[in-house]
Scaffold this active site. Structure first.
Site, PDB file in Angstrom:
ATOM      1  N   GLU A  38      -7.668   3.957  -6.010  1.00 38.51           N
ATOM      2  CA  GLU A  38      -8.331   3.065  -5.301  1.00 38.51           C
ATOM      3  C   GLU A  38      -9.653   3.276  -5.415  1.00 38.51           C
ATOM      4  O   GLU A  38     -10.086   4.087  -6.267  1.00 38.51           O
ATOM      5  CB  GLU A  38      -7.969   3.553  -3.515  1.00 38.51           C
ATOM      6  CG  GLU A  38      -8.538   3.812  -2.563  1.00 38.51           C
ATOM      7  CD  GLU A  38      -8.475   1.854  -2.520  1.00 38.51           C
ATOM      8  OE1 GLU A  38      -8.434   1.286  -2.898  1.00 38.51           O
ATOM      9  OE2 GLU A  38      -8.108   1.497  -1.245  1.00 38.51           O
TER      10      GLU A  38
ATOM     11  N   ARG B   2       0.721  -1.083  -0.095  1.00 35.69           N
ATOM     12  CA  ARG B   2      -0.030   0.035   0.297  1.00 35.69           C
ATOM     13  C   ARG B   2       0.834   1.615   0.016  1.00 35.69           C
ATOM     14  O   ARG B   2       2.011   1.072   0.128  1.00 35.69           O
ATOM     15  CB  ARG B   2      -0.716   0.113   1.073  1.00 35.69           C
ATOM     16  CG  ARG B   2      -2.265  -1.308   0.772  1.00 35.69           C
ATOM     17  CD  ARG B   2      -2.457  -0.922   2.263  1.00 35.69           C
ATOM     18  NE  ARG B   2      -3.506   0.278   2.706  1.00 35.69           N
ATOM     19  CZ  ARG B   2      -3.768   0.728   3.893  1.00 35.69           C
ATOM     20  NH1 ARG B   2      -4.268  -0.403   4.363  1.00 35.69           N
ATOM     21  NH2 ARG B   2      -4.757   1.654   3.472  1.00 35.69           N
ATOM     22  N   HIS B   3       0.095   2.152  -0.676  1.00 31.93           N
ATOM     23  CA  HIS B   3       1.349   3.804   0.005  1.00 31.93           C
ATOM     24  C   HIS B   3       1.298   3.917   1.400  1.00 31.93           C
ATOM     25  O   HIS B   3       0.223   3.488   2.057  1.00 31.93           O
ATOM     26  CB  HIS B   3       0.220   4.510  -0.738  1.00 31.93           C
ATOM     27  CG  HIS B   3      -0.736   4.401   0.040  1.00 31.93           C
ATOM     28  ND1 HIS B   3      -1.488   5.584   1.535  1.00 31.93           N
ATOM     29  CD2 HIS B   3      -2.504   4.555  -0.876  1.00 31.93           C
ATOM     30  CE1 HIS B   3      -2.702   5.032   1.617  1.00 31.93           C
ATOM     31  NE2 HIS B   3      -3.535   4.705   1.177  1.00 31.93           N
TER      32      HIS B   3
ATOM     33  N   ASN C 235      -5.085   9.273   6.230  1.00 25.50           N
ATOM     34  CA  ASN C 235      -5.566   8.405   6.536  1.00 25.50           C
ATOM     35  C   ASN C 235      -5.261   8.504   7.877  1.00 25.50           C
ATOM     36  O   ASN C 235      -6.803   8.255   9.059  1.00 25.50           O
ATOM     37  CB  ASN C 235      -4.525   7.718   6.226  1.00 25.50           C
ATOM     38  CG  ASN C 235      -4.258   6.574   5.021  1.00 25.50           C
ATOM     39  OD1 ASN C 235      -2.920   5.782   4.471  1.00 25.50           O
ATOM     40  ND2 ASN C 235      -5.463   6.146   4.824  1.00 25.50           N
TER      41      ASN C 235
ATOM     42  N   TYR D  50     -15.825   7.253   7.930  1.00 24.07           N
ATOM     43  CA  TYR D  50     -16.429   5.854   8.577  1.00 24.07           C
ATOM     44  C   TYR D  50     -17.956   6.781   9.060  1.00 24.07           C
ATOM     45  O   TYR D  50     -18.808   6.507   9.568  1.00 24.07           O
ATOM     46  CB  TYR D  50     -16.091   5.319   8.860  1.00 24.07           C
ATOM     47  CG  TYR D  50     -15.134   4.353   8.082  1.00 24.07           C
ATOM     48  CD1 TYR D  50     -15.617   4.168   6.737  1.00 24.07           C
ATOM     49  CD2 TYR D  50     -13.802   4.033   8.281  1.00 24.07           C
ATOM     50  CE1 TYR D  50     -14.338   3.184   5.866  1.00 24.07           C
ATOM     51  CE2 TYR D  50     -13.278   3.245   7.134  1.00 24.07           C
ATOM     52  CZ  TYR D  50     -14.144   2.867   6.220  1.00 24.07           C
ATOM     53  OH  TYR D  50     -12.852   2.435   5.144  1.00 24.07           O
TER      54      TYR D  50
ATOM     55  N   ARG E 140      -0.587   9.678  -3.727  1.00 25.85           N
ATOM     56  CA  ARG E 140       0.211   8.820  -1.932  1.00 25.85           C
ATOM     57  C   ARG E 140       1.012   8.140  -2.939  1.00 25.85           C
ATOM     58  O   ARG E 140       1.856   6.643  -2.473  1.00 25.85           O
ATOM     59  CB  ARG E 140      -1.105   8.543  -1.805  1.00 25.85           C
ATOM     60  CG  ARG E 140      -2.219   7.963  -1.649  1.00 25.85           C
ATOM     61  CD  ARG E 140      -3.783   8.134  -0.899  1.00 25.85           C
ATOM     62  NE  ARG E 140      -4.867   7.476  -0.876  1.00 25.85           N
ATOM     63  CZ  ARG E 140      -5.473   7.907  -1.755  1.00 25.85           C
ATOM     64  NH1 ARG E 140      -5.340   9.069  -2.512  1.00 25.85           N
ATOM     65  NH2 ARG E 140      -6.811   6.955  -1.519  1.00 25.85           N
TER      66      ARG E 140
ATOM     67  N   HIS F 258      -3.087   0.458  -3.119  1.00 19.32           N
ATOM     68  CA  HIS F 258      -4.324   1.259  -2.280  1.00 19.32           C
ATOM     69  C   HIS F 258      -4.859  -0.171  -1.392  1.00 19.32           C
ATOM     70  O   HIS F 258      -5.038  -1.534  -2.287  1.00 19.32           O
ATOM     71  CB  HIS F 258      -5.446   1.852  -2.667  1.00 19.32           C
ATOM     72  CG  HIS F 258      -4.651   2.952  -3.443  1.00 19.32           C
ATOM     73  ND1 HIS F 258      -4.980   4.501  -3.566  1.00 19.32           N
ATOM     74  CD2 HIS F 258      -4.109   3.316  -4.681  1.00 19.32           C
ATOM     75  CE1 HIS F 258      -4.493   5.221  -4.044  1.00 19.32           C
ATOM     76  NE2 HIS F 258      -3.556   4.252  -5.781  1.00 19.32           N
ATOM     77  N   GLN F 259      -5.701  -0.477  -0.189  1.00 23.46           N
ATOM     78  CA  GLN F 259      -6.213  -1.226   0.731  1.00 23.46           C
ATOM     79  C   GLN F 259      -7.254  -2.242  -0.516  1.00 23.46           C
ATOM     80  O   GLN F 259      -6.737  -3.374  -0.892  1.00 23.46           O
ATOM     81  CB  GLN F 259      -7.081  -0.453   1.336  1.00 23.46           C
ATOM     82  CG  GLN F 259      -7.645  -1.227   2.379  1.00 23.46           C
ATOM     83  CD  GLN F 259      -7.905  -1.207   3.710  1.00 23.46           C
ATOM     84  OE1 GLN F 259      -7.205  -1.322   4.270  1.00 23.46           O
ATOM     85  NE2 GLN F 259      -8.876  -0.180   4.009  1.00 23.46           N
TER      86      GLN F 259
END
Ligand code: ATP
Ligand code: F6P
Length: 448
Positions: free
Chosen positions: A303, A230-231, A237, A314, A283, A368-369
């Site tokens: 992403e 990942r970045h 984040n 969230y 990123r 990305h994730q």
């Protein structure tokens, strides 16, 4: 997006049912190719399954010697035919009762008579039959295949590897006496000669068949690894926000500086002529900036698009869109953000990336994730109900090394703290610092 059996997003394959029939002498990679086709199709949500005739034969004859496969051995012939019939029977049941889409019949299927029987038995149910023949006359490769996978097969469990290899060579000789390469021009077939050095294609009929052919054309068996990262930790984040195109945080920049050394520890050396793929987002580009290798930016590696939720935390999503928040956790793979994407959409976007990864040798991917979850799920065969929930921590390099029947995984964790962006189901917890090790950490596991 709801799916019915056999639907590939964006492409209707609903009425298609295919039986892929492997053809080839022993130790020509048929089982490996069959396993790869199944993994690829399942990743694309096509219900696929292998029926291995050897597994059926082993129920009655667990450890045969080479003369079992001699065509003059009538009892051996009878039992082998019975094993093939049992596999085909179960396959037909799977098509009719479980509504399967692509079955692979994994056996040598080495004579015209056997192939005719299969084509008639299966074809009468409206199931398309597609033969995939693997031909290989590279003696060194065949010998190394025997030593790599055959001496450890259940057929030779507990036996001396030298004797097992000798017996297996005699088994191959027995098959060679009767082997007939495919010349039946009215059949749909693909012939892979010397691991794809030459590919012969005949009568391909529809979209799904052509996807399988294209996939097969990209396969190779050269030893290689794929490194995923990942970045580094980003400003978004740190703030707990999703999406966006933020810069790295100070700790994220430290990770980018440490990355060349972590990659070295993970086995990347400059002579390897590796290419680093990033997304088009700041990123990932910043994270890869100190890696002394060729770089390539892919829009397809951006992403997962979170649409109207882009830039929110969230907690904010739960407040502003409570129903969506719940619906996503109920079925995270299929939930599509308003104006954005689902994991299912992302997999379709990543299909050309996977195809190119199969073609390439060593590749490092900084992305990305959600994207890593999908790529990882492909290589490690992770089902859709689990893949969107996998923990892929920041500041960690994952090294995947494809082996004959599985993928070896190693993780190299940098000694640089970062928040955890993992959110468990039905929680809207804020991003917090993950436990950070004092030293670089390595873990290894193998999926088979
Ligand atoms: P059997 O008929 O005994 O079941 P098989 O043809 O299914 O044998 P595999 O068990 O799949 O053979 O053999 C795996 C080995 O073949 C691996 O070591 C793999 O690297 C190698 N291999 C994979 N693809 C090919 C290919 N196209 N040609 C030759 N060898 C291959
Ligand atoms: O020899 C390899 C093998 O996979 C055996 O384990 C299995 O019994 C056989 O091939 C199945 O192929 P066939 O139906 O041609 O005998």
């Amino acid at each position: 997006m709801p799916r019915t059996n056999g639907t590939v997003v964006g492409t209707q394959v609903e009425d298609t049912r295919i039986c892929v029939v492997m053809v080839g002498l022993p130790a020509r990679g048929k089982s490996l190719i069959a396993g790869k086709i199944v993994r690829y199709l399942r990743w694309l949500s096509v219900d696929a399954r292998t029926f291995n005739v050897g597994t059926y034969r082993r129920q009655d004859t667990p450890q045969p010697t080479a003369d079992f496969f001699d065509t003059n051995n009538k009892e051996g012939e009878r039992m082998r035919r019975a094993a093939a019939e049992a596999a085909v029977k179960d396959m037909l049941k799977w098509f009719s009762q479980e509504k399967g889409t692509v079955a692979i019949l994994d056996a040598t299927n080495s004579t015209q008579a056997r192939r005719r029987w299969i084509a008639q038995t299966i074809g009468q149910f409206g199931i398309e039959v597609m033969f995939v023949e693997s031909k290989c006359d590279d003696e060194d490769l065949i010998m190394s295949n025997i030593m790599e996978v055959k001496t450890t097969s259940p057929d030779y469990r507990g036996q001396d590897p030298e004797l097992a290899a000798k017996d297996f060579r005699n088994r191959i000789r027995n098959y060679e006496k009767i082997y007939e390469t495919i010349t039946e021009t009215d059949y749909t077939y693909v012939k892979l000669i010397n691991v794809g050095t030459q590919v012969v294609i005949n009568c391909i009929q529809d979209y799904l068949q052509s996807r399988i052919v294209y996939f097969l054309m990209n396969l190779h068996i050269k030893p290689r690894s794929i490194w995923l990262s990942r970045h580094g930790e980003s400003m978004f984040n740190l703030a707990g926000k999703i999406g966006g195109d933020a810069d790295l945080s100070p700790r994220g920049f430290r990770y980018s500086e440490a990355l060349p050394e972590i990659c070295r520890q993970a086995g990347i050396v400059p002579e390897q002529n590796i290419t680093v793929w990033t997304s088009t987002m700041k990123r990932t580009i910043q994270t890869a900036q100190h890696l002394p290798y060729n770089k390539l930016q892919w829009k397809a590696l951006d992403e997962l698009d979170s649409g109207t939720c882009d830039g929110l935390t969230y907690e904010e999503i739960e407040e502003q869109f409570p129903e969506d928040f719940r619906a996503r956790d109920d079925d995270k793979y299929n939930y599509r953000y308003r104006g954005g994407e689902s994991y299912r959409d992302l997999v379709i976007r990543l299909e050309p990336i996977i195809m190119e990864m199969e073609r390439q040798e060593n590749v490092m991917v900084v992305t990305h994730q959600a994207v890593i979850r999908c790529i990882y799920a492909y290589f490690m065969n992770v089902p859709q109900d689990r893949s969107p929930w996998m923990e892929i921590p920041l500041h960690t390099v994952i090294k995947l090394t494809p082996k004959a029947y599985g993928t070896k995984e190693e993780r190299f964790k940098a000694n640089i703290p970062a928040v955890s962006t993992f959110r468990p189901k039905y929680s809207s917890a804020k991003h917090q610092d993950a436990d950070s090790p004092d030293v670089n950490e390595l873990s290894v596991k193998m999926n088979v």
